[in-house]
Design an enzyme around this catalytic site. Structure first.
Site, PDB file in Angstrom:
ATOM      1  CE1 TYR A 182     -10.543  -6.495  17.565  1.00 58.40           C
ATOM      2  CE2 TYR A 182      -8.904  -7.559  16.289  1.00 58.40           C
ATOM      3  CZ  TYR A 182      -9.196  -7.272  17.773  1.00 58.40           C
ATOM      4  OH  TYR A 182      -8.588  -7.273  18.754  1.00 58.40           O
ATOM      5  CD1 TRP A 223       0.294   0.456   3.289  1.00 59.91           C
ATOM      6  CD2 TRP A 223      -0.259  -1.804   2.915  1.00 59.91           C
ATOM      7  NE1 TRP A 223       0.825  -0.602   4.334  1.00 59.91           N
ATOM      8  CE2 TRP A 223       0.401  -1.983   4.164  1.00 59.91           C
ATOM      9  CE3 TRP A 223      -0.655  -3.115   2.685  1.00 59.91           C
ATOM     10  CZ2 TRP A 223       0.586  -2.785   5.149  1.00 59.91           C
ATOM     11  CZ3 TRP A 223      -0.711  -3.966   3.199  1.00 59.91           C
ATOM     12  CH2 TRP A 223       0.158  -4.192   4.664  1.00 59.91           C
ATOM     13  NE  ARG A 224       4.687   2.328   4.606  1.00 59.15           N
ATOM     14  CZ  ARG A 224       5.378   1.964   5.638  1.00 59.15           C
ATOM     15  NH1 ARG A 224       6.307   1.334   5.620  1.00 59.15           N
ATOM     16  NH2 ARG A 224       4.857   2.057   6.881  1.00 59.15           N
ATOM     17  CG  LEU A 247      -7.817  -9.308   8.508  1.00 58.01           C
ATOM     18  CD1 LEU A 247      -6.578  -9.820   8.201  1.00 58.01           C
ATOM     19  CD2 LEU A 247      -8.192  -8.453   7.235  1.00 58.01           C
ATOM     20  CB  CYS A 273       9.758   3.313  19.733  1.00 60.82           C
ATOM     21  SG  CYS A 273       9.449   3.844  21.377  1.00 60.82           S
ATOM     22  CD  GLU A 311      -3.847   3.420   7.217  1.00 58.84           C
ATOM     23  OE1 GLU A 311      -3.982   3.078   8.598  1.00 58.84           O
ATOM     24  OE2 GLU A 311      -2.712   3.740   6.678  1.00 58.84           O
ATOM     25  CG  ASP A 326      -1.105   3.883  15.361  1.00 58.97           C
ATOM     26  OD1 ASP A 326      -0.567   4.495  15.657  1.00 58.97           O
ATOM     27  OD2 ASP A 326      -0.843   2.985  14.422  1.00 58.97           O
ATOM     28  CE1 TYR A 384      -3.871   5.776  12.371  1.00 58.36           C
ATOM     29  CE2 TYR A 384      -5.266   4.144  11.321  1.00 58.36           C
ATOM     30  CZ  TYR A 384      -4.027   4.634  11.427  1.00 58.36           C
ATOM     31  OH  TYR A 384      -3.031   4.041  10.563  1.00 58.36           O
ATOM     32  CB  CYS A 444      13.982   9.558  23.686  1.00 55.54           C
ATOM     33  SG  CYS A 444      13.023   8.455  24.567  1.00 55.54           S
TER      34      CYS A 444
HETATM   35 FE1  SF4 Z   1      11.413   4.805  21.674  1.00 51.93          FE
HETATM   36 FE2  SF4 Z   1      12.787   6.743  22.951  1.00 51.93          FE
HETATM   37 FE3  SF4 Z   1      13.979   4.339  22.879  1.00 51.93          FE
HETATM   38 FE4  SF4 Z   1      13.679   5.713  20.456  1.00 51.93          FE
HETATM   39  S1  SF4 Z   1      14.875   6.331  22.451  1.00 51.93           S
HETATM   40  S2  SF4 Z   1      13.292   3.609  20.883  1.00 51.93           S
HETATM   41  S3  SF4 Z   1      11.665   6.961  21.041  1.00 51.93           S
HETATM   42  S4  SF4 Z   1      12.223   5.024  23.936  1.00 51.93           S
END
Ligand code: SF4
Length: 374
Positions: free
Chosen positions: A90, A32-33, A88, A200, A45, A146, A128, A216
């Site tokens: 939901y 989808w990109r 799938l 993350c 989505e 999200d 969203y 961060c």
């Molecule tokens: Fe997540 Fe902060 Fe670690 Fe980056 S530095 S992965 S934003 S916790």
């Protein structure tokens, strides 16, 4: 409440710049990109809500072969749409997508609306999905929030408020909107979500590889493992069902679930949730009677399947039954049918029921041809 006071422009610009250049260099090459077709973006989505990318890809590709345009989807019977969605989960997403396609075809000439209020009024379009479609398909400046975005922002700004509270969600939306680089919303939104999906991550964030590690706050304060803040998990309820596989002249009794509610519009074998100490056999016969208004007799025990839904788990005990009396009618369901094995394969069933069907096939019982009476 999260601190949503204006961010220092140096911090905001650093986050934008680093996230965008990381995204351009590292993003996954997802189907989808490779498109700017709003219908395809909209479909992705809907499918990606609550579902992993790897699970979605084959569904997305099969769905588009089956329904290549919004008009194809709008014209299709609901059973065909649910069949394409089968497994799938939901399923309200599939029903809403189908209804939205019908509205787009009828009221908007087949073009996905590019106005927030018009798009948000379509079935299944919450904040969203509306922001995602407008930013990715039309590059409009709407920030998405999200689960991935919530986690990234909670850590980046070390937010200590419960993210399930409505007030916190409003503040997160404001924060996300302030971070959005004008004119680059599509790429930027995807960059934040991609960071949450790849770097993350919930349990093992790769902070040493993170493009925004130096700004961060949670990393600096050692609170990454405590962000985002959520209420303690509640115990997942577990329910026991007895399911009737009812045979009559080589056909099996199946029922379509009501449109509203869990698994709405999917087919299933008649069943009931066990009450207290009720025997499984009594529960099974009650389920058949309550669902389809017929009497049956139990011939033998079938397989047992277990399945976990998002908020509860079920154990389903199947019994092979013979129809005894009564004309099948939709008593506690939308429709009932005496279905052939081929029809059962062509209709959409829940994953737990599909497991039962697979066990019937393995035991060579789906083509059972004993006769019963009407
Ligand atoms: Fe997540 Fe902060 Fe670690 Fe980056 S530095 S992965 S934003 S916790």
């Amino acid at each position: 409440m999260p601190d949503t006071s204006p961010l220092p422009s140096s911090t905001r610009n650093a986050i934008r710049r680093r996230l965008l250049s990381w995204y351009y260099a590292s993003h996954r090459d997802l189907p989808w990109r490779k498109t700017s077709d709003p219908y395809r973006i909209l479909l992705s989505e809907f499918m990606l809500q609550q579902t992993q990318v790897a699970t979605v890809i084959p569904y997305y590709e099969r769905f588009l072969k089956r329904f290549p345009t919004v008009h194809h989807l709008a014209k299709a019977p609901q059973d065909d749409v649910l069949k394409a969605w089968e497994g799938l989960g939901y399923y309200s997403r599939a029903r809403n997508l189908h209804r939205a396609a019908a509205a787009i075809a009828t009221d908007h000439g087949g073009s996905v609306p590019d106005t927030y209020d018009v798009l948000a009024a379509l079935p299944g379009f919450g904040p969203y999905t509306t922001a995602a479609v407008l930013s990715i398909a039309y590059d409009q400046d709407h920030a998405v929030v999200d689960g991935n975005v919530i986690r990234v922002l909670s850590r980046l700004f070390d937010l200590n408020q419960d993210v399930t509270l409505p007030a916190t969600r409003v503040s997160l939306q404001t924060l996300a909107q302030r971070l959005l680089p004008p004119g680059q919303a599509g790429s930027y939104n995807q960059a934040v979500m991609e960071l949450g999906a790849l770097v993350c991550t919930p349990r093992t964030p790769q902070c040493t590889d993170c493009p925004v590690a130096t700004v961060c706050k949670a990393r600096r304060r050692g609170t990454v493992g405590q962000r985002p803040v959520k209420p303690p998990r509640t115990i997942t309820p577990h329910y026991t069902y007895a399911v009737g596989i009812v045979y009559k002249k080589g056909r099996l009794l199946i029922a379509k679930r009501p449109q509203k509610g869990l698994l709405g519009g999917l087919w299933e074998f008649p069943a009931a949730r066990r009450n207290g100490n009720e025997s499984l056999k009594a529960c099974c016969l009650r389920g058949i009677e309550e669902t389809a208004g017929v009497s049956a007799s139990i011939k033998q025990r079938g397989s047992t399947v277990r399945h976990a839904y998002s908020h509860f788990r079920v154990t389903m005990h199947a019994f092979h039954c013979m129809h005894e009396s009564g004309r099948a009618r939709a008593a506690a369901c939308e429709e009932v049918r005496w279905a052939t094995p081929a029809e059962i394969d062509a209709l959409a069933f829940s994953r737990a029921n599909r497991k039962l069907i697979d066990s019937l096939k393995q035991a060579d019982l789906l083509g059972f041809s004993a006769t019963g009476s009407e």
